[in-house]
Design a protein around this motif. Sequence first.
Motif, PDB file in Angstrom:
ATOM      1  N   LEU A  61     106.155   8.237  17.615  1.00 55.09           N
ATOM      2  CA  LEU A  61     105.637   9.383  16.894  1.00 55.09           C
ATOM      3  C   LEU A  61     104.803  10.245  17.826  1.00 55.09           C
ATOM      4  N   ASP A  62     105.050  11.562  17.792  1.00 54.20           N
ATOM      5  CA  ASP A  62     104.212  12.438  18.583  1.00 54.20           C
ATOM      6  C   ASP A  62     102.956  12.785  17.789  1.00 54.20           C
ATOM      7  N   GLY A  63     102.126  13.665  18.335  1.00 60.40           N
ATOM      8  CA  GLY A  63     100.860  13.981  17.687  1.00 60.40           C
ATOM      9  C   GLY A  63     101.010  14.584  16.312  1.00 60.40           C
ATOM     10  N   ALA A  64     102.163  15.192  16.038  1.00 60.88           N
ATOM     11  CA  ALA A  64     102.405  15.816  14.730  1.00 60.88           C
ATOM     12  C   ALA A  64     103.101  14.874  13.762  1.00 60.88           C
ATOM     13  N   GLY A  65     103.300  13.656  14.172  1.00 62.78           N
ATOM     14  CA  GLY A  65     103.948  12.679  13.297  1.00 62.78           C
ATOM     15  C   GLY A  65     105.454  12.726  13.344  1.00 62.78           C
ATOM     16  N   ASN A  66     106.033  13.408  14.343  1.00 66.16           N
ATOM     17  CA  ASN A  66     107.486  13.509  14.462  1.00 66.16           C
ATOM     18  C   ASN A  66     108.009  12.471  15.450  1.00 66.16           C
ATOM     19  N   HIS A  67     109.209  11.982  15.185  1.00 64.38           N
ATOM     20  CA  HIS A  67     109.832  11.056  16.114  1.00 64.38           C
ATOM     21  C   HIS A  67     110.365  11.823  17.319  1.00 64.38           C
ATOM     22  N   GLY A  68     110.231  11.249  18.482  1.00 62.66           N
ATOM     23  CA  GLY A  68     110.726  11.887  19.693  1.00 62.66           C
ATOM     24  C   GLY A  68     110.076  11.269  20.911  1.00 62.66           C
ATOM     25  N   PRO A  69     110.465  11.734  22.101  1.00 62.45           N
ATOM     26  CA  PRO A  69     109.896  11.172  23.338  1.00 62.45           C
ATOM     27  C   PRO A  69     108.397  11.425  23.435  1.00 62.45           C
ATOM     28  N   THR A  70     107.659  10.421  23.775  1.00 66.91           N
ATOM     29  CA  THR A  70     106.228  10.566  24.012  1.00 66.91           C
ATOM     30  C   THR A  70     105.903   9.887  25.323  1.00 66.91           C
ATOM     31  N   SER A  71     104.803  10.258  25.921  1.00 66.21           N
ATOM     32  CA  SER A  71     104.403   9.630  27.172  1.00 66.21           C
ATOM     33  C   SER A  71     102.989   9.109  27.056  1.00 66.21           C
ATOM     34  N   ALA A  72     102.698   8.073  27.789  1.00 67.93           N
ATOM     35  CA  ALA A  72     101.358   7.477  27.777  1.00 67.93           C
ATOM     36  C   ALA A  72     101.082   6.893  29.155  1.00 67.93           C
ATOM     37  N   PRO A  73      99.837   6.843  29.574  1.00 69.28           N
ATOM     38  CA  PRO A  73      99.523   6.269  30.882  1.00 69.28           C
ATOM     39  C   PRO A  73      99.945   4.800  30.949  1.00 69.28           C
ATOM     40  N   LEU A  74     100.478   4.418  32.097  1.00 74.53           N
ATOM     41  CA  LEU A  74     100.817   3.017  32.322  1.00 74.53           C
ATOM     42  C   LEU A  74      99.562   2.295  32.766  1.00 74.53           C
ATOM     43  N   ARG A  75      99.022   1.468  31.901  1.00 75.69           N
ATOM     44  CA  ARG A  75      97.837   0.695  32.243  1.00 75.69           C
ATOM     45  C   ARG A  75      98.223  -0.777  32.301  1.00 75.69           C
ATOM     46  N   VAL A  76      98.123  -1.336  33.483  1.00 74.99           N
ATOM     47  CA  VAL A  76      98.391  -2.759  33.671  1.00 74.99           C
ATOM     48  C   VAL A  76      97.084  -3.505  33.475  1.00 74.99           C
ATOM     49  N   GLU A  77      97.101  -4.489  32.583  1.00 74.31           N
ATOM     50  CA  GLU A  77      95.903  -5.277  32.294  1.00 74.31           C
ATOM     51  C   GLU A  77      96.104  -6.717  32.738  1.00 74.31           C
ATOM     52  N   LEU A  78      95.008  -7.371  33.057  1.00 76.08           N
ATOM     53  CA  LEU A  78      95.030  -8.759  33.494  1.00 76.08           C
ATOM     54  C   LEU A  78      94.581  -9.654  32.350  1.00 76.08           C
ATOM     55  N   LYS A  79      95.444 -10.575  31.972  1.00 72.62           N
ATOM     56  CA  LYS A  79      95.123 -11.508  30.900  1.00 72.62           C
ATOM     57  C   LYS A  79      94.760 -12.861  31.513  1.00 72.62           C
ATOM     58  N   TRP A  80      93.582 -13.346  31.162  1.00 74.32           N
ATOM     59  CA  TRP A  80      93.123 -14.629  31.701  1.00 74.32           C
ATOM     60  C   TRP A  80      94.045 -15.765  31.248  1.00 74.32           C
ATOM     61  N   PRO A  81      94.407 -16.707  32.116  1.00 76.81           N
ATOM     62  CA  PRO A  81      94.005 -16.716  33.517  1.00 76.81           C
ATOM     63  C   PRO A  81      95.016 -16.111  34.476  1.00 76.81           C
ATOM     64  N   ASN A  82      96.265 -15.882  34.015  1.00 73.34           N
ATOM     65  CA  ASN A  82      97.293 -15.652  35.039  1.00 73.34           C
ATOM     66  C   ASN A  82      98.436 -14.732  34.627  1.00 73.34           C
ATOM     67  N   ASP A  83      98.248 -13.865  33.639  1.00 75.31           N
ATOM     68  CA  ASP A  83      99.322 -12.969  33.230  1.00 75.31           C
ATOM     69  C   ASP A  83      98.937 -11.512  33.464  1.00 75.31           C
ATOM     70  N   LEU A  84      99.949 -10.663  33.608  1.00 71.59           N
ATOM     71  CA  LEU A  84      99.747  -9.217  33.618  1.00 71.59           C
ATOM     72  C   LEU A  84     100.455  -8.641  32.410  1.00 71.59           C
ATOM     73  N   LEU A  85      99.765  -7.751  31.710  1.00 68.93           N
ATOM     74  CA  LEU A  85     100.289  -7.127  30.510  1.00 68.93           C
ATOM     75  C   LEU A  85     100.447  -5.631  30.717  1.00 68.93           C
ATOM     76  N   ALA A  86     101.432  -5.058  30.051  1.00 71.75           N
ATOM     77  CA  ALA A  86     101.597  -3.607  29.992  1.00 71.75           C
ATOM     78  C   ALA A  86     101.907  -3.265  28.545  1.00 71.75           C
ATOM     79  N   GLY A  87     101.089  -2.416  27.947  1.00 78.89           N
ATOM     80  CA  GLY A  87     101.277  -2.110  26.532  1.00 78.89           C
ATOM     81  C   GLY A  87     101.106  -3.326  25.649  1.00 78.89           C
TER      82      GLY A  87
END
Length: 279
Positions: free
Chosen positions: A109-135
């Motif tokens: 959903l975009d900002g207006a509530g419509n379906h379509g392509p959207t973009s978001a920053p890729l933030r890689v997070e570290l999950k204790w003790p040994n995983d990497l998460l994205a989204g």
Amino acid sequence: MGFSLSPLAQQNFYRLEAFETIGSTNAVALERALAGDPGKLWIVSKQQESGRGRRGRAWATSHGNLAASLLLTGAFDLKAAATLGFVAGLALADALDAVCPSTVFSVGLDGAGNHGPTSAPLRVELKWPNDLLAGGAKLAGILLESTQLEANRFAIVIGIGVNVVAYPDDVPYPATSLARLGADCNAETLFLALSDAWQENSWVWNEGRGLAEIRKRWLARAAGLGSEVAVRVDGAVLRGIFETIDEDCRFVIRDSEGERIKIAAGDVHFGAVASARAE
């Protein structure tokens, strides 16, 4: 393009063995250690058929994913060496920052509530003790293994598996891949950046003397910090708020009675729904 080490890694005398397909990069690294290899050796492959994760879980990868293990040998302080997984997590996160696009694209959903392509920053997070998460989904995992050598020396193997082109769909947690996230990156390019980022973060770690800085950097990327968590430890489930990791990189939660609990090993689940799954 084949696998190769970064110039920085080569200058610091790291070596590389690359395979198209392998049983387990960790197993081969341990074999090299027992055969007398001096260490600073990367074992890499685009497909792993009989790898393993934490607690002996099977970990196979599709062709095109990255399986990499780094063999280090020496008279390690094993308590300090146990924190190398945090160094590896930071190195992989730095490598992903370097080679992947800053945005990913998905259908939603975009900002207006419509379906379509959207973009978001890729933030890689570290999950204790040994995983990497994205989204919020698992993108990569890290496994440390060790064995004792002669003359009070040890071999430490740091195994890193990244879902580059595909991810498992038969696991009890959300998973993802770089391809699914829209990142135009292959295993070879990612490994090149990883070999560089490893050296940079290894310098910071400095055989454990720089652990305070590693901890600070890790917390800046930590998944779930300040949120409700459940941790399965030896069959029991501990619940609380993820407060920090301590100076030894133990997981610290504050329970409902205000008590701080330090956890050295366990499986972490985030949020109320994940807490229920921990049972």
